[in-house]
Design a protein around this motif. Sequence first.
Motif, PDB file in Angstrom:
ATOM      1  N   ALA A  16      -4.617   4.830  -0.387  1.00  0.00           N
ATOM      2  CA  ALA A  16      -3.633   3.774  -0.140  1.00  0.00           C
ATOM      3  C   ALA A  16      -2.946   3.976   1.208  1.00  0.00           C
ATOM      4  CB  ALA A  16      -2.602   3.743  -1.267  1.00  0.00           C
TER       5      ALA A  16
ATOM      6  N   MET B   1      -5.413   2.951   3.854  1.00  0.00           N
ATOM      7  CA  MET B   1      -5.532   1.501   3.907  1.00  0.00           C
ATOM      8  C   MET B   1      -4.336   0.874   4.610  1.00  0.00           C
ATOM      9  SD  MET B   1      -8.369   0.395   2.881  1.00  0.00           S
ATOM     10  CE  MET B   1      -8.001  -1.325   2.694  1.00  0.00           C
ATOM     11  N   PHE B   2      -3.145   1.443   4.417  1.00  0.00           N
ATOM     12  CA  PHE B   2      -1.955   0.939   5.103  1.00  0.00           C
ATOM     13  C   PHE B   2      -2.151   0.992   6.614  1.00  0.00           C
ATOM     14  CE2 PHE B   2       1.982   2.124   7.318  1.00  0.00           C
ATOM     15  CZ  PHE B   2       2.697   0.949   7.162  1.00  0.00           C
TER      16      PHE B   2
ATOM     17  N   TYR C  60       0.830  -1.206   0.000  1.00  0.00           N
ATOM     18  CA  TYR C  60       0.000   0.000   0.000  1.00  0.00           C
ATOM     19  C   TYR C  60       0.863   1.255   0.000  1.00  0.00           C
ATOM     20  CZ  TYR C  60      -4.293  -2.633   0.890  1.00  0.00           C
ATOM     21  OH  TYR C  60      -5.364  -3.471   0.787  1.00  0.00           O
TER      22      TYR C  60
END
Length: 63
Positions: free
Chosen positions: A43, A46-47, A11
């Motif tokens: 991203a 999401m990480f 990510y």
Amino acid sequence: MKIQKIFHYAYIIFAALFVYDAITKWSDDRNKAYMSLLFAALATFMFFFRKRFSKKMEDNNNK
């Protein structure tokens, strides 16, 4: 679990690629650059979300 950690860092790699894409498209088409920045932010989110969620699952498994 090791493969899950690899995906966490994927990510971050994708976020860096989207930021690079936004920088290269900034002078040509700002709408596409904004879209790339949105994907980079997603991203990055999401990480951190997946990292926190996997930490919670690991703590629950240890109890």
